[in-house]
Design an enzyme around this catalytic site. Structure first.
Site, PDB file in Angstrom:
ATOM      1  N   GLU A   1      -4.406  -3.460 -56.106  1.00  0.00           N
ATOM      2  CA  GLU A   1      -4.621  -2.073 -55.682  1.00  0.00           C
ATOM      3  C   GLU A   1      -4.451  -1.103 -56.869  1.00  0.00           C
ATOM      4  O   GLU A   1      -5.250  -0.197 -57.060  1.00  0.00           O
ATOM      5  CB  GLU A   1      -3.630  -1.744 -54.562  1.00  0.00           C
ATOM      6  CG  GLU A   1      -3.869  -0.419 -53.869  1.00  0.00           C
ATOM      7  CD  GLU A   1      -2.884  -0.198 -52.715  1.00  0.00           C
ATOM      8  OE1 GLU A   1      -1.938  -1.008 -52.561  1.00  0.00           O
ATOM      9  OE2 GLU A   1      -3.067   0.783 -51.974  1.00  0.00           O
TER      10      GLU A   1
ATOM     11  N   ASP B   1      -1.990  10.132 -52.519  1.00  0.00           N
ATOM     12  CA  ASP B   1      -0.965  10.482 -51.539  1.00  0.00           C
ATOM     13  C   ASP B   1       0.321  11.101 -52.105  1.00  0.00           C
ATOM     14  O   ASP B   1       0.729  12.161 -51.689  1.00  0.00           O
ATOM     15  CB  ASP B   1      -0.588   9.240 -50.715  1.00  0.00           C
ATOM     16  CG  ASP B   1      -1.812   8.546 -50.124  1.00  0.00           C
ATOM     17  OD1 ASP B   1      -2.952   8.882 -50.499  1.00  0.00           O
ATOM     18  OD2 ASP B   1      -1.635   7.653 -49.284  1.00  0.00           O
TER      19      ASP B   1
END
Ligand code: GLC
Length: 415
Positions: free
Chosen positions: A389, A159
């Site tokens: 993550e 992103d």
């Protein structure tokens, strides 16, 4: 519990019937490439459930072949932007953009590992036309100068990578209405994209929506038009694996077409080489320039099988210098780059799935030392810090979400 048992438990806890969410609250829907990695994880202990993951993912495929990056099977209040914002007008509701096309390759990996080959063959028959259609969408709706284009940073799966900054900030900020982020209520702000980046993400989403997310009309107008080195490498690899999958079923009707796609993408790959960086990078199709930023994805051409010996030599030199600069491999951004931030999402931290893809490519090229270093570092990080993550490459600390599905899956099928 052993890490392996914990990993299985995470997949089970994040399982919503026939699909797996990436992480509770933070990502409460089905995500495209997350799900493909999860399927491989499931495949290590429940093959039927693994195939279901793909079937459920493809239930969100659009008629034009696009496989959305999010499928909103259920509602949830903990995520922005939700189904209402995307307003896809499809059933099930989805986002209007895709994500890196790892599907065919991971279907291949699953198929190879499956013990029940007759079930696997049946599943393959159902999936193949859908995979073919998905690749067709990229090669027709999203192809320019022979390269595959992307219209939104979220489509790259990386992103807030520094590669996108310049193009992203060119997107005019004509926001219709305000919005409230949910991610920063759950995760520390310093580990997430900035507010400025989010404003531009949403502005771009609104442009895409105003064109009904249609590739043909967006082609000329969309301000963010990039050939991402990640998507291009992943699709090139996936095309080759799709051909392999068709061969398993004895169906040759698309062989020539797929082979043509492979050679046309291979021929365009030189545009993605930066002689300034002496490495691969992404290409800005608005300014017709290569973006001089090296990231973990710069090493994905190995996974695509697209690297010549002279280029490989230069890339390995780079990898070697990174290995000396960080404690753990592979940082998502060049650790010598001035924008390197070891805690902030895709601007530095290590992501297990990228490590898997890059190490797979390196190993296939015979660069086992570099591949093993990446693999062993990933194992150490997960065993020390849990199924996080992403991880800080300088001190190894776990960051972002916890009990993360693709970290668990990666551990099961790779580590
Ligand atoms: C973030 C990541 C993306 C991932 C998603 C769900 O948006 O950048 O790659 O698919 O989270 O885990």
């Amino acid at each position: 519990m052993t890490p392996r048992e914990q990993a299985r438990q995470i997949l089970k806890d994040n399982c919503h019937g026939t699909y797996t969410i990436p992480a509770k609250d933070l990502y409460p829907f089905q995500w495209n490439w997350d799900s493909c990695f999860c399927a491989l994880g499931w495949g290590t202990f429940d093959e039927v459930r693994a195939w279901q993951e793909f079937d459920t993912l493809f239930s969100g495929q659009w008629k034009n072949g696009m496989l959305p990056h999010i499928i909103f099977h259920k509602e949830s209040e903990t995520y922005f932007p939700n189904a209402d914002i995307w307003n896809s007008q499809t059933n099930p509701p989805t986002s209007g953009i895709s994500q890196p096309p790892v599907a065919s390759t991971l279907v291949k990996f699953l198929y190879e590992r499956c013990k029940d080959k007759s079930e696997a063959k049946k599943r393959l028959h159902t999936l193949l036309p859908k995979l073919f259609l998905y690749h067709s969408w990229y090669h027709t709706h999203r192809c320019e100068n022979g390269l595959i284009t992307t219209y939104h940073p979220w489509e790259t799966g990386r992103d807030n990578s520094a590669e996108w900054d310049e193009a992203l900030f060119r997107v005019p900020l004509k926001l219709k209405g305000g919005f409230e982020r949910r991610d920063t209520a759950l995760i520390e702000e310093t580990e997430r994209p900035t507010g400025k980046e989010y404003d531009h993400y949403v502005a771009l989403l609104q442009i895409l929506k105003s064109h009904d997310y249609d590739g043909q009309t967006l082609h000329n107008t969309i301000p963010f038009k990039i050939a991402d080195i990640g998507i291009n490498s992943i699709l090139l690899r996936a095309d080759k694996d799709l051909l392999w999958l068709y061969q398993q079923t004895g169906d040759t009707k698309y062989s020539d077409q797929i082979k043509n796609r492979i050679s046309s993408l291979e021929n365009a790959f030189d545009l993605l080489w930066s002689s300034e960086c002496e490495n691969y990078g992404s290409y800005d199709l608005r300014t017709n320039t290569i973006i001089p930023v090296e990231t973990a994805a710069s090493f994905l051409p190995f996974y695509a099988g697209a690297v010549s010996d002279d280029k490989a030599e230069k890339m390995l030199k780079k990898l070697h210098s990174w290995e000396k600069q960080v404690k753990f491999m592979l940082p998502s951004l060049d650790p010598f780059h001035h924008k390197f931030e070891p805690k902030r999402y895709w601007k530095g931290p290590i992501w297990p799935i990228i490590n898997f893809l890059v190490a797979t490519g390196l190993k296939e090229h015979g660069y086992t030392d570099h591949a093993n270093r990446i693999q062993e570092d990933t194992r150490k990080l997960i065993e020390q810090e849990g199924f996080r993550e992403y991880f800080n490459p300088l001190n190894g600390l776990g960051l972002g979400g916890s009990n993360f599905s693709w970290a668990a899956a990666t551990y099961l099928f790779w580590l």
